[in-house]
Design a protein around this motif. Structure first.
Motif, PDB file in Angstrom:
ATOM      1  N   GLY A 194       0.822  -1.218   0.000  1.00 61.31           N
ATOM      2  CA  GLY A 194       0.000   0.000   0.000  1.00 61.31           C
ATOM      3  C   GLY A 194       0.851   1.260   0.000  1.00 61.31           C
ATOM      4  N   LEU A 195       1.913   1.262   0.800  1.00 60.89           N
ATOM      5  CA  LEU A 195       2.801   2.426   0.859  1.00 60.89           C
ATOM      6  C   LEU A 195       3.493   2.662  -0.480  1.00 60.89           C
ATOM      7  N   THR A 196       3.955   1.586  -1.109  1.00 60.22           N
ATOM      8  CA  THR A 196       4.659   1.706  -2.379  1.00 60.22           C
ATOM      9  C   THR A 196       3.743   2.249  -3.473  1.00 60.22           C
ATOM     10  N   LEU A 197       2.470   1.914  -3.430  1.00 58.97           N
ATOM     11  CA  LEU A 197       1.511   2.465  -4.394  1.00 58.97           C
ATOM     12  C   LEU A 197       1.099   3.888  -4.039  1.00 58.97           C
ATOM     13  N   LEU A 198       1.025   4.179  -2.754  1.00 60.20           N
ATOM     14  CA  LEU A 198       0.514   5.476  -2.307  1.00 60.20           C
ATOM     15  C   LEU A 198       1.464   6.616  -2.653  1.00 60.20           C
ATOM     16  N   ILE A 199       2.768   6.406  -2.492  1.00 65.31           N
ATOM     17  CA  ILE A 199       3.725   7.504  -2.701  1.00 65.31           C
ATOM     18  C   ILE A 199       3.705   7.996  -4.150  1.00 65.31           C
ATOM     19  N   PRO A 200       3.824   7.129  -5.167  1.00 60.46           N
ATOM     20  CA  PRO A 200       3.707   7.659  -6.541  1.00 60.46           C
ATOM     21  C   PRO A 200       2.318   8.181  -6.865  1.00 60.46           C
ATOM     22  N   SER A 259       4.323   5.857   9.089  1.00 63.94           N
ATOM     23  CA  SER A 259       5.596   5.708   8.384  1.00 63.94           C
ATOM     24  C   SER A 259       5.888   6.938   7.530  1.00 63.94           C
ATOM     25  N   LEU A 260       4.853   7.472   6.867  1.00 59.50           N
ATOM     26  CA  LEU A 260       5.031   8.700   6.087  1.00 59.50           C
ATOM     27  C   LEU A 260       5.424   9.867   6.995  1.00 59.50           C
ATOM     28  N   THR A 261       4.754   9.971   8.144  1.00 58.63           N
ATOM     29  CA  THR A 261       5.092  11.031   9.093  1.00 58.63           C
ATOM     30  C   THR A 261       6.498  10.865   9.624  1.00 58.63           C
ATOM     31  N   ARG A 262       6.881   9.638   9.902  1.00 58.04           N
ATOM     32  CA  ARG A 262       8.222   9.339  10.418  1.00 58.04           C
ATOM     33  C   ARG A 262       9.286   9.721   9.391  1.00 58.04           C
ATOM     34  N   SER A 263       9.056   9.366   8.138  1.00 63.17           N
ATOM     35  CA  SER A 263      10.011   9.707   7.095  1.00 63.17           C
ATOM     36  C   SER A 263      10.145  11.220   6.949  1.00 63.17           C
ATOM     37  N   ALA A 264       9.018  11.931   6.977  1.00 64.14           N
ATOM     38  CA  ALA A 264       9.061  13.389   6.855  1.00 64.14           C
ATOM     39  C   ALA A 264       9.871  14.005   7.995  1.00 64.14           C
ATOM     40  N   LYS A 265       9.741  13.449   9.177  1.00 64.48           N
ATOM     41  CA  LYS A 265      10.490  13.955  10.326  1.00 64.48           C
ATOM     42  C   LYS A 265      11.983  13.710  10.164  1.00 64.48           C
ATOM     43  N   LEU A 266      12.361  12.528   9.681  1.00 66.76           N
ATOM     44  CA  LEU A 266      13.776  12.195   9.530  1.00 66.76           C
ATOM     45  C   LEU A 266      14.436  12.983   8.400  1.00 66.76           C
ATOM     46  N   VAL A 267      13.683  13.266   7.336  1.00 63.53           N
ATOM     47  CA  VAL A 267      14.244  13.968   6.180  1.00 63.53           C
ATOM     48  C   VAL A 267      14.295  15.480   6.412  1.00 63.53           C
ATOM     49  N   ARG A 268      13.456  16.006   7.318  1.00 63.60           N
ATOM     50  CA  ARG A 268      13.373  17.447   7.528  1.00 63.60           C
ATOM     51  C   ARG A 268      14.760  18.031   7.832  1.00 63.60           C
ATOM     52  N   GLY A 269      15.131  19.054   7.076  1.00 67.32           N
ATOM     53  CA  GLY A 269      16.431  19.684   7.256  1.00 67.32           C
ATOM     54  C   GLY A 269      17.562  18.996   6.520  1.00 67.32           C
ATOM     55  N   SER A 270      17.306  17.814   5.940  1.00 62.99           N
ATOM     56  CA  SER A 270      18.350  17.078   5.218  1.00 62.99           C
ATOM     57  C   SER A 270      17.856  16.669   3.833  1.00 62.99           C
ATOM     58  N   PHE A 291       9.176  11.453   1.620  1.00 65.05           N
ATOM     59  CA  PHE A 291       8.604  10.186   2.078  1.00 65.05           C
ATOM     60  C   PHE A 291       9.484   8.979   1.723  1.00 65.05           C
ATOM     61  N   SER A 292      10.707   9.215   1.253  1.00 65.61           N
ATOM     62  CA  SER A 292      11.526   8.114   0.736  1.00 65.61           C
ATOM     63  C   SER A 292      12.026   7.163   1.810  1.00 65.61           C
ATOM     64  N   LEU A 293      12.020   7.574   3.080  1.00 69.93           N
ATOM     65  CA  LEU A 293      12.462   6.701   4.169  1.00 69.93           C
ATOM     66  C   LEU A 293      11.289   6.029   4.874  1.00 69.93           C
ATOM     67  N   ALA A 294      10.107   6.139   4.293  1.00 67.02           N
ATOM     68  CA  ALA A 294       8.926   5.530   4.921  1.00 67.02           C
ATOM     69  C   ALA A 294       8.995   4.009   4.884  1.00 67.02           C
ATOM     70  N   SER A 295       9.585   3.454   3.836  1.00 66.72           N
ATOM     71  CA  SER A 295       9.643   1.998   3.715  1.00 66.72           C
ATOM     72  C   SER A 295      10.429   1.344   4.839  1.00 66.72           C
ATOM     73  N   PRO A 296      11.693   1.749   5.125  1.00 71.05           N
ATOM     74  CA  PRO A 296      12.380   1.140   6.279  1.00 71.05           C
ATOM     75  C   PRO A 296      11.720   1.471   7.609  1.00 71.05           C
ATOM     76  N   ALA A 297      11.106   2.652   7.723  1.00 78.59           N
ATOM     77  CA  ALA A 297      10.399   2.976   8.962  1.00 78.59           C
ATOM     78  C   ALA A 297       9.235   2.019   9.177  1.00 78.59           C
ATOM     79  N   LEU A 298       8.519   1.702   8.108  1.00 77.70           N
ATOM     80  CA  LEU A 298       7.393   0.773   8.207  1.00 77.70           C
ATOM     81  C   LEU A 298       7.861  -0.627   8.566  1.00 77.70           C
TER      82      LEU A 298
END
Length: 339
Positions: A145-151, A216-227, A199-206
Motif C-alpha cells: 500500500g505504501l509503495t503504491l501510495l507515494i507515486p 511511516s510517512l510522518t516518520r520519514s518526513a520527520k527524519l528527512v526534515r532539514g536534510s 517520504f523516501s524513508l517511509a519503507s524502512p520505517a514501516l
C-alpha cells in the motif's frame, strides 16, 4: 608522541557493515556493497529467487497472452486512423502496465526481505532467507500500500497542477491553456519530487519500526526534515549506480536476444523482426541478472540512509551498540534496528 599529546577521539565501534556514527556518502554505499559481500548467500539468494519468479511470470504473460492480444502495427502506419492509433496505444499501455505491476510486486518482496538482512548486518548478525521472510511477512501488505501510495500522491499533485491549463484550453483559449498547463506541470513536478524524497524513508520505517502506513510517512518526513538535499543526492546517486549496473548487463542481453530471434539485429533495430520466445527468454535472463545485483544496492542504501538519519537525530548509535552487545554498553534488545 610525547605524554599528553592529543590522539583524537577513539574510532567508532563497527560491529557490522558500518561504523556506529554519522555516515558519509561513501560509507553508505560501501555498507550496501559490504552487506551483499558479507551475507552473499542470503542476499543473492533472495534477489535471485524474486527476480527469477518475477521474470518467469512476465515472460509467460508476454509470450502467451500479451503479445497475442496486443496489436501495435498502427503506431508505425502513417495512414492509421485516430481510432486505430488510440486502440494501439491502449494495448501498449495495458501491456506495460501489467508488466509494471508484476515487477512492482517482486520489488516490494525483495525490498522487504533485504531490509531485514541489511538491518541485521549493521549489528554484525546474519539472517537466513526464512527468518527474513518471517520477520517481514506481517508488513508486506502495508508495504504494498505504501509503495503504491507515494507515486499516487506525486501523480495527483501533477494532475492538480496541469488541470487549470487543461480547463482553459477546453474552454477555447488553447494557446494560453497549453502554456498554463506546461507551467503548472513543471511546478507540480518539482513539488511531487520534493514530496517523494520527503517520504523516501517511509519503507524502512514501516518495516523496522512496525509502523502503520500513515505513521511511516510522518516518520520519514520527520527524519528527512532539514536534510532534504542530502537524502535526495544519496538516493539519486544510488539510483544512477543501480541503473548503470543494470544497463551494463541488460543491454548486451537485449541485443543478443534481438540478434538470435526474428530477422536478426537489423530487424530488432528497425522494429520489424518477430520478437518471440527466444527474445523473451534471453532478454529475461539479462533482466534477472540485472535485478539480482541492483535489488541489494537500492534496498541497502535506503535502509542505511534511514539508520544514518536516526543516528544523527536520535543517537541511534548508542542503541545499536547495546543491541550488538558491545563491551561497556549494557544489555540491549536482540531485534532489528528501530524495532
Amino acid at each position: 608522541p610525547g605524554w599528553g599529546a592529543w590522539q583524537g577521539p577513539p574510532p567508532a565501534a563497527k560491529p557490522g557493515v558500518i561504523p556506529l556514527r554519522p555516515l558519509g556518502v561513501g560509507e553508505i554505499l560501501d555498507g550496501a556493497v559490504s552487506t551483499m559481500r558479507a551475507h552473499w548467500r542470503t542476499v543473492l539468494g533472495i534477489s535471485l529467487t524474486v527476480a527469477v519468479l518475477t521474470e518467469i511470470v512476465v515472460v509467460l504473460l508476454q509470450g502467451l497472452v500479451l503479445n497475442e492480444s496486443v496489436d501495435t502495427d498502427a503506431l508505425d502506419d502513417p495512414s492509421a486512423t485516430v481510432g486505430e492509433l488510440t486502440r494501439a496505444m491502449g494495448d501498449t499501455m495495458l501491456n506495460s502496465g501489467v508488466v509494471l505491476v508484476i515487477t512492482l510486486l517482486g520489488t516490494i518482496v525483495a525490498t522487504a526481505l533485504l531490509t531485514m538482512v541489511t538491518s541485521r548486518a549493521v549489528l554484525g548478525r546474519s539472517v537466513t532467507a526464512a527468518e527474513a521472510w518471517r520477520d517481514s511477512r506481517p508488513q508486506l501488505a502495508k508495504l504494498f500500500g505504501l509503495t503504491l501510495l507515494i507515486p499516487l500522491i506525486g501523480a495527483t499533485v501533477i494532475a492538480v497542477g496541469i488541470l487549470p491549463g487543461l480547463l482553459i484550453a477546453v474552454g477555447g483559449a488553447s494557446d494560453a491553456g497549453a502554456s498554463l498547463a506546461v507551467l503548472g506541470g513543471l511546478a507540480a513536478g518539482v513539488a511531487a519530487i520534493w514530496l517523494m524524497i520527503r517520504f523516501s524513508l517511509a519503507s524502512p520505517a514501516l518495516m523496522l519500526e512496525k509502523q502503520s502506513v500513515r505513521k511511516s510517512l510522518t516518520r520519514s518526513a520527520k527524519l528527512v526534515r532539514g536534510s532534504w538535499w542530502r537524502v535526495f543526492g544519496i538516493q539519486l546517486l544510488a539510483a544512477v549506480i543501480a541503473n548503470i549496473v543494470a544497463s551494463i548487463i541488460v543491454i548486451p542481453f537485449t541485443f543478443l536476444a534481438g540478434a538470435l530471434s526474428g530477422d536478426g539485429i537489423t530487424g530488432f533495430l528497425d522494429h520489424t523482426g518477430e520478437l518471440g520466445w527466444t527474445f523473451l527468454i534471453i532478454s529475461g535472463v539479462g533482466s534477472v541478472i540485472g535485478s539480482m545485483l541492483t535489488f541489494p544496492i537500492t534496498a541497502g542504501v535506503t535502509v542505511l540512509l534511514y539508520i544514518d538519519q536516526r543516528i544523527r537525530r536520535e543517537a541511534l548509535d548508542l542503541e545499536l551498540a547495546r543491541a550488538a552487545g558491545l563491551p561497556g554498553q549494557g544489555p540491549g534488545p536482540s531485534g532489528t534496528p528501530g524495532s
